[in-house]
Design an enzyme around this catalytic site. Structure first.
Site, PDB file in Angstrom:
ATOM      1  CD  GLN A 137     -16.646 -10.834   1.498  1.00 53.53           C
ATOM      2  OE1 GLN A 137     -15.566 -10.259   1.624  1.00 53.53           O
ATOM      3  NE2 GLN A 137     -17.130 -11.166   0.307  1.00 53.53           N
ATOM      4  NE  ARG A 147     -18.021  -5.389 -10.033  1.00 54.34           N
ATOM      5  CZ  ARG A 147     -17.939  -6.429  -9.204  1.00 54.34           C
ATOM      6  NH1 ARG A 147     -16.813  -6.673  -8.569  1.00 54.34           N
ATOM      7  NH2 ARG A 147     -18.970  -7.210  -9.020  1.00 54.34           N
ATOM      8  NE  ARG A 171     -33.991 -21.333 -16.484  1.00 53.83           N
ATOM      9  CZ  ARG A 171     -35.134 -21.612 -17.110  1.00 53.83           C
ATOM     10  NH1 ARG A 171     -36.194 -21.968 -16.432  1.00 53.83           N
ATOM     11  NH2 ARG A 171     -35.201 -21.549 -18.419  1.00 53.83           N
ATOM     12  CB  CYS A 205     -21.579  -8.286  -2.572  1.00 57.81           C
ATOM     13  SG  CYS A 205     -20.283  -9.537  -2.581  1.00 57.81           S
ATOM     14  NE  ARG A 221     -17.138 -17.062   0.663  1.00 54.70           N
ATOM     15  CZ  ARG A 221     -17.510 -16.119  -0.212  1.00 54.70           C
ATOM     16  NH1 ARG A 221     -18.487 -15.275   0.083  1.00 54.70           N
ATOM     17  NH2 ARG A 221     -16.899 -16.029  -1.380  1.00 54.70           N
ATOM     18  CG  HIS A 270     -21.218 -10.285   1.911  1.00 58.06           C
ATOM     19  ND1 HIS A 270     -21.517 -11.629   2.001  1.00 58.06           N
ATOM     20  CD2 HIS A 270     -20.600 -10.135   0.708  1.00 58.06           C
ATOM     21  CE1 HIS A 270     -21.084 -12.252   0.914  1.00 58.06           C
ATOM     22  NE2 HIS A 270     -20.530 -11.371   0.111  1.00 58.06           N
ATOM     23  CG  MET A 285     -29.083 -16.770  -5.529  1.00 57.49           C
ATOM     24  SD  MET A 285     -28.185 -17.671  -4.271  1.00 57.49           S
ATOM     25  CE  MET A 285     -26.504 -17.208  -4.639  1.00 57.49           C
TER      26      MET A 285
END
Ligand code: HSE
Length: 372
Positions: free
Chosen positions: A164, A104, A10, A137, A271, A278, A12
């Site tokens: 970003q 990761r 649910r 990302c 940012r 990005h 993003m």
């Protein structure tokens, strides 16, 4: 068909993933089982006409999770941290497909970006790897765009200077940026209506508001609208941010490069007040002096999504921006030219949707690989 548990569907990234699964018809090949951290017992959703049936299961119900051969989570790192080790401790040997960074760098986990590292994924599956994690990302978007050069061993080192988007922080971060723009322009709306009003007075008022502490900065801690923040993720204590560290660690892990074969990557992560794409400016030191046309051909032919944008002002302004790339799986790569430092030094600029290739798409494709 394989039963697949979905957690965080649910949110993003999860919503983007569900949309992609629907668009590609992927639900028809699996039996989805939906979990919830907050609404267990609620009605399960219907995607692409496929009724999961029944009710939402509790995302912390380890017994229910253990029954599944595959779990896909976009719930975030805290969930992975809490649940994944518990499942493994119980001997669960299903596939865990995740978008968060938590696992990761584990030796027994792979970072998935199959257009770039399908060979690494296939070898991993054969060797019994069970944890598959989407990459950071910016790293995924970088390798989708310029993977051709990296895969051919043509990159000695690279710097990525990033731009970003707010979406990397989350949904609330995106809202905060928009509210910031609204409040700032609201503060000077009278002056803006009058083309003759003094711009320095407008600028002074904007700055005053940005510094006033009155803007909502709950997410970014400082105003991002009309500004930028040259730090992303945590402070590693050596002057580097964790986001900057990921460029080297993840690029090499994705490509399966070790020892002397490693490509050295570093840079500055920034940012900016964009929504969901990005961008990054790259300096690459190549291992050879290749003609620009050859470099462009390698990039363009590497995969069906990397697209070279001609290095002209017009094409760049139209095709190489967050506005151009958002909502699309295409990864435009442009500004490719030889730098003044020497014939092996090139610049490039690339931009990609942080929620698609940057998050949901590698995970969707890994699920597809896992379910045959
Ligand atoms: N760390 C990224 C960002 C999120 O903050 O933009 C996606 O990996």
């Amino acid at each position: 068909s394989d039963a697949v548990g979905f957690v965080g569907w649910r949110g993003m990234v999860g919503s983007v993933l569900m949309k992609r699964l629907e668009d590609e018809g992927d639900f028809s090949g699996i039996t989805p089982v939906f979990f919830s951290t907050s609404n267990a017992g609620g009605e399960a959703p219907t995607f692409a006409g496929v009724e999961a049936g029944g009710t939402l299961k509790d995302a912390h119900d380890l017994d229910a999770l253990c029954e599944l051969p595959i779990i896909v989570t976009t719930q975030g790192g805290d969930y992975t941290q809490a649940v994944h080790p518990e499942l493994r401790r119980r001997g669960w040997d299903g596939l865990w497909i995740d978008a968060a960074s938590t696992l990761r760098q584990n030796d027994d986990a792979l970072i998935v970006l199959d257009p770039v590292n399908r060979d690494v994924i296939d070898r991993g599956l054969e060797a019994g790897v069970k944890d598959f994690v989407g990459g950071n990302c910016t790293v995924s978007c970088l390798l989708m765009g310029l993977g051709g050069l990296f895969r051919r061993g043509l990159v000695e080192w690279g710097t990525a200077m990033t731009y970003q988007a707010a979406s990397g922080g989350g949904a609330r971060h995106m809202r905060e940026v928009l509210k910031g723009f609204r409040d700032i322009s609201g503060g000077v709306s009278t002056e803006l209506q009058d083309p003759a009003s003094a711009i320095l007075e407008i600028d002074r008022k904007v700055l005053e508001l940005q510094r006033s502490g009155d803007l909502d900065t709950a997410q970014f801690e400082v105003p991002l609208a009309g500004s930028l923040i040259p730090w992303i993720d945590s402070d590693l204590g050596n002057g580097q941010s964790r986001e900057e560290w990921k460029a080297d660690a993840e690029t090499n892990k994705i490509l399966g490069l070790e020892g002397a074969d490693r490509v050295i990557m570093d840079g500055l992560c920034v940012r900016i007040a964009t929504m969901r794409s990005h961008a990054q400016a790259l300096t690459l030191k190549l291992t050879e002096d290749l003609p620009v046309e050859e470099i462009e051909r390698i990039i363009d032919e590497d995969n069906e999504w990397a697209t070279v944008v001609p290095n002209t002002k017009e094409a760049t302004a139209r095709g190489l921006t967050p506005v151009a790339s958002s909502g699309s799986l295409q990864i435009p790569v442009g500004r490719i030219r030889k730098l003044a430092m020497g014939p092996e030094y090139i610049s490039a600029f690339t931009v990609g949707d942080q929620l698609l290739w940057g998050a949901a798409e590698p995970v969707r494709r890994m699920l597809k690989i896992a379910t045959g």
